[in-house]
Design a protein around this motif. Structure first.
Motif, PDB file in Angstrom:
ATOM      1  N   PRO A 108       0.808  -1.228   0.000  1.00  0.00           N
ATOM      2  CA  PRO A 108       0.000   0.000   0.000  1.00  0.00           C
ATOM      3  C   PRO A 108       0.843   1.281   0.000  1.00  0.00           C
ATOM      4  N   PRO A 109       0.234   2.382  -0.428  1.00  0.00           N
ATOM      5  CA  PRO A 109       0.947   3.660  -0.418  1.00  0.00           C
ATOM      6  C   PRO A 109       1.548   3.947   0.956  1.00  0.00           C
ATOM      7  N   LEU A 145       5.548  -5.813 -12.376  1.00  0.00           N
ATOM      8  CA  LEU A 145       4.954  -5.089 -11.262  1.00  0.00           C
ATOM      9  C   LEU A 145       4.693  -3.641 -11.652  1.00  0.00           C
ATOM     10  N   LEU A 146       3.567  -3.096 -11.224  1.00  0.00           N
ATOM     11  CA  LEU A 146       3.264  -1.674 -11.390  1.00  0.00           C
ATOM     12  C   LEU A 146       3.768  -0.937 -10.154  1.00  0.00           C
ATOM     13  N   VAL A 147       4.534   0.120 -10.364  1.00  0.00           N
ATOM     14  CA  VAL A 147       4.986   0.951  -9.258  1.00  0.00           C
ATOM     15  C   VAL A 147       4.497   2.368  -9.500  1.00  0.00           C
ATOM     16  N   GLY A 148       4.391   3.122  -8.436  1.00  0.00           N
ATOM     17  CA  GLY A 148       3.958   4.503  -8.589  1.00  0.00           C
ATOM     18  C   GLY A 148       4.414   5.369  -7.440  1.00  0.00           C
ATOM     19  N   LEU A 149       4.471   6.664  -7.712  1.00  0.00           N
ATOM     20  CA  LEU A 149       4.791   7.640  -6.676  1.00  0.00           C
ATOM     21  C   LEU A 149       4.052   8.934  -6.969  1.00  0.00           C
ATOM     22  N   THR A 154       3.373   6.603 -12.692  1.00  0.00           N
ATOM     23  CA  THR A 154       3.403   5.142 -12.609  1.00  0.00           C
ATOM     24  C   THR A 154       4.276   4.562 -13.716  1.00  0.00           C
ATOM     25  N   LYS A 155       4.749   3.344 -13.486  1.00  0.00           N
ATOM     26  CA  LYS A 155       5.583   2.646 -14.458  1.00  0.00           C
ATOM     27  C   LYS A 155       5.425   1.156 -14.235  1.00  0.00           C
ATOM     28  N   VAL A 156       5.361   0.391 -15.314  1.00  0.00           N
ATOM     29  CA  VAL A 156       5.340  -1.063 -15.224  1.00  0.00           C
ATOM     30  C   VAL A 156       6.781  -1.549 -15.318  1.00  0.00           C
ATOM     31  N   LEU A 181       8.653  10.774  -0.640  1.00  0.00           N
ATOM     32  CA  LEU A 181       7.523  10.730  -1.570  1.00  0.00           C
ATOM     33  C   LEU A 181       6.626   9.519  -1.298  1.00  0.00           C
ATOM     34  N   ILE A 182       5.337   9.726  -1.390  1.00  0.00           N
ATOM     35  CA  ILE A 182       4.381   8.634  -1.257  1.00  0.00           C
ATOM     36  C   ILE A 182       4.567   7.703  -2.454  1.00  0.00           C
ATOM     37  N   HIS A 183       4.648   6.391  -2.175  1.00  0.00           N
ATOM     38  CA  HIS A 183       4.846   5.432  -3.252  1.00  0.00           C
ATOM     39  C   HIS A 183       4.175   4.094  -2.921  1.00  0.00           C
ATOM     40  N   PHE A 184       4.043   3.234  -3.945  1.00  0.00           N
ATOM     41  CA  PHE A 184       3.396   1.934  -3.792  1.00  0.00           C
ATOM     42  C   PHE A 184       3.908   0.974  -4.856  1.00  0.00           C
ATOM     43  N   GLN A 185       3.591  -0.318  -4.671  1.00  0.00           N
ATOM     44  CA  GLN A 185       3.849  -1.346  -5.677  1.00  0.00           C
ATOM     45  C   GLN A 185       2.606  -2.226  -5.755  1.00  0.00           C
TER      46      GLN A 185
END
Length: 114
Positions: free
Chosen positions: A47-48, A65-69, A79-81, A94-98
């Protein structure tokens, strides 16, 4: 490395983080780093969250995996795959997740500064 989960996620987010820090690997003492392993079942989520004290270097070992910040200046989502062997940097603060966008298990690792 196989895609079988070493530490099988049995939680609602379908992911597990196994920390490797100075408590488990004394050789990391005074290096200000930790090396977590992340396991994701199908559609598993880390989770974020935010790391206010360090940057994260993230690498996919097995799977996609999809990642994002969220950027700090405009609060814009990026986001980036990532595929196997891809690397991504989550800057400090920075807020981020996978998120596992597929139906196969994913294995990833990270290097965290502190």
């Amino acid at each position: 490395m196989t895609s079988n989960l070493c530490c099988k996620p049995r939680n609602k987010v379908r992911s597990n983080v196994t920390l490797v820090n100075v408590g488990k690997l004394p050789g990391l003492n005074t290096l200000s780093i930790s090396l977590p392993r992340l396991d994701f079942k199908a559609f598993g989520l880390n989770p974020p969250h935010i790391r206010p004290c360090g940057t994260e270097l993230f690498v996919v070992i097995e799977g996609t995996l999809l990642v994002g910040l969220v950027t700090s200046n405009l609060n814009k989502l990026f986001t980036k795959v990532l595929d196997k062997r891809d690397v991504f940097v989550f800057p400090i603060g920075l807020i981020h997740f996978q998120f596992n966008i597929g139906k196969t298990n994913i294995v990833a690792s990270a290097g965290l500064s502190s």
